[in-house]
Design a protein around this motif. Structure first.
Motif, mmCIF file in Angstrom:
data_model
loop_
_atom_site.group_PDB
_atom_site.id
_atom_site.type_symbol
_atom_site.label_atom_id
_atom_site.label_comp_id
_atom_site.label_asym_id
_atom_site.label_seq_id
_atom_site.Cartn_x
_atom_site.Cartn_y
_atom_site.Cartn_z
ATOM 1 N N SER A 230 -35.246 75.497 73.730
ATOM 2 C CA SER A 230 -34.923 74.451 72.823
ATOM 3 C C SER A 230 -36.073 73.593 72.822
ATOM 4 C CB SER A 230 -33.694 73.667 73.341
ATOM 5 O OG SER A 230 -32.492 74.504 73.185
ATOM 6 N N PHE A 231 -36.612 73.087 73.881
ATOM 7 C CA PHE A 231 -37.837 72.042 74.136
ATOM 8 C C PHE A 231 -39.206 72.723 73.088
ATOM 9 C CE2 PHE A 231 -35.809 70.076 77.730
ATOM 10 C CZ PHE A 231 -35.604 68.951 77.130
ATOM 11 N N TYR A 232 -39.293 74.195 73.551
ATOM 12 C CA TYR A 232 -40.442 74.582 72.736
ATOM 13 C C TYR A 232 -40.200 74.539 71.152
ATOM 14 C CZ TYR A 232 -43.608 78.123 70.668
ATOM 15 O OH TYR A 232 -44.301 78.443 69.836
ATOM 16 N N ARG B 179 -42.274 72.077 68.397
ATOM 17 C CA ARG B 179 -42.913 72.817 67.269
ATOM 18 C C ARG B 179 -42.492 72.230 65.892
ATOM 19 N NH1 ARG B 179 -46.379 76.447 65.964
ATOM 20 N NH2 ARG B 179 -45.891 77.854 64.028
ATOM 21 N N HIS B 180 -41.241 71.818 65.811
ATOM 22 C CA HIS B 180 -40.580 71.233 64.908
ATOM 23 C C HIS B 180 -41.148 69.902 64.595
ATOM 24 C CE1 HIS B 180 -37.597 70.087 61.868
ATOM 25 N NE2 HIS B 180 -37.398 68.811 62.481
ATOM 26 N N GLN B 181 -41.230 69.191 65.616
ATOM 27 C CA GLN B 181 -41.789 67.852 65.331
ATOM 28 C C GLN B 181 -43.524 67.930 64.869
ATOM 29 O OE1 GLN B 181 -41.973 65.558 69.228
ATOM 30 N NE2 GLN B 181 -42.913 63.786 68.075
ATOM 31 N N GLN C 49 -47.032 67.348 60.452
ATOM 32 C CA GLN C 49 -48.164 68.114 59.480
ATOM 33 C C GLN C 49 -47.926 67.854 58.208
ATOM 34 O OE1 GLN C 49 -48.758 72.082 60.129
ATOM 35 N NE2 GLN C 49 -50.186 72.169 58.790
ATOM 36 N N PHE C 50 -46.326 67.839 57.835
ATOM 37 C CA PHE C 50 -45.766 67.535 56.587
ATOM 38 C C PHE C 50 -46.132 66.281 56.050
ATOM 39 C CE2 PHE C 50 -42.190 66.227 54.028
ATOM 40 C CZ PHE C 50 -42.481 66.910 52.905
ATOM 41 N N GLN C 51 -45.933 65.131 56.983
ATOM 42 C CA GLN C 51 -46.097 63.709 56.739
ATOM 43 C C GLN C 51 -47.799 63.603 56.214
ATOM 44 O OE1 GLN C 51 -44.611 61.557 60.004
ATOM 45 N NE2 GLN C 51 -42.568 61.548 59.245
ATOM 46 N N ARG C 52 -48.465 64.170 56.958
ATOM 47 C CA ARG C 52 -49.937 63.786 56.726
ATOM 48 C C ARG C 52 -50.207 64.589 55.454
ATOM 49 N NH1 ARG C 52 -52.095 66.533 60.984
ATOM 50 N NH2 ARG C 52 -52.234 68.741 59.909
#
Length: 179
Positions: free
Chosen positions: A116-118, A122-124, A129-132
């Motif tokens: 879950s943490f991994y 990765r989702h974050q 990257q999407f925001q950039r």
């Protein structure tokens, strides 16, 4: 003249405009508001540019990125491999699943937390990257709008040339008939 000068000096004296200053107490100055909004928009874009600027990465960073790309395909291919193993040799597969049944429940919880943490990290990372990319796209909008307006003006100019003159000019019409 002196009385009028004193009255106007009291209202507009000292290089100030007291009427404007009084009105600005009750109503915001639209020009100053637009200027502040423009400054804030520019500062926001500057911050995005500074925050998401691409940096040169060393060999260790590239190696870590390569290693971080392994778990997702490994999990997906491993799961497909389990389905294939169950179809090819059900007895072998059943023996392996009996071994998994002996794993204690706290270990399953630990595995779930790690996975879950991994995937959460990765989702974050992908979200940032999407925001950039979104900020870069927004920064290009004024140029695109300018180009579209230029193209529309060009298109209207060609349409005007094809339609001919808009006003009736008798001398020009006579010259056209003659030539």
């Amino acid at each position: 003249m002196g009385l009028i000068e004193r009255i106007l000096g009291a209202v507009f004296g000292g290089g100030r405009n007291t009427i404007v200053e009084t009105v600005e107490v009750f109503r915001e100055n639209a020009e100053k508001s637009a200027s502040r909004a423009n400054s804030m928009h520019g500062a926001t874009l500057e911050q995005f540019a500074g925050e998401f600027r691409l940096q040169r990465r060393g060999w260790f960073d590239r190696l870590m990125d390569a290693i971080n790309r392994v778990p997702r395909p490994a999990l997906a291919l491993g799961t497909l491999g389990l389905f294939i193993a169950a179809m090819v040799d059900p007895v072998w597969f059943a023996a392996r699943m009996q071994g998994i049944a002996l794993v204690p429940e706290p270990l399953w919880w630990l595995l779930g937390a790690i996975v879950s943490f991994y995937f959460g990290a990765r989702h974050q990372s992908k979200g940032q990257q999407f925001q950039r990319e979104l900020a870069e796209t927004i920064a290009r909008v004024p140029g695109v709008v300018h180009n579209l307006k230029s193209l529309e003006a060009l298109e209207e100019g060609e349409a005007d040339m094809e339609a001919g003159p808009k006003e009736d000019n008798p001398a020009l019409n006579e010259w056209r008939r003659a030539s």
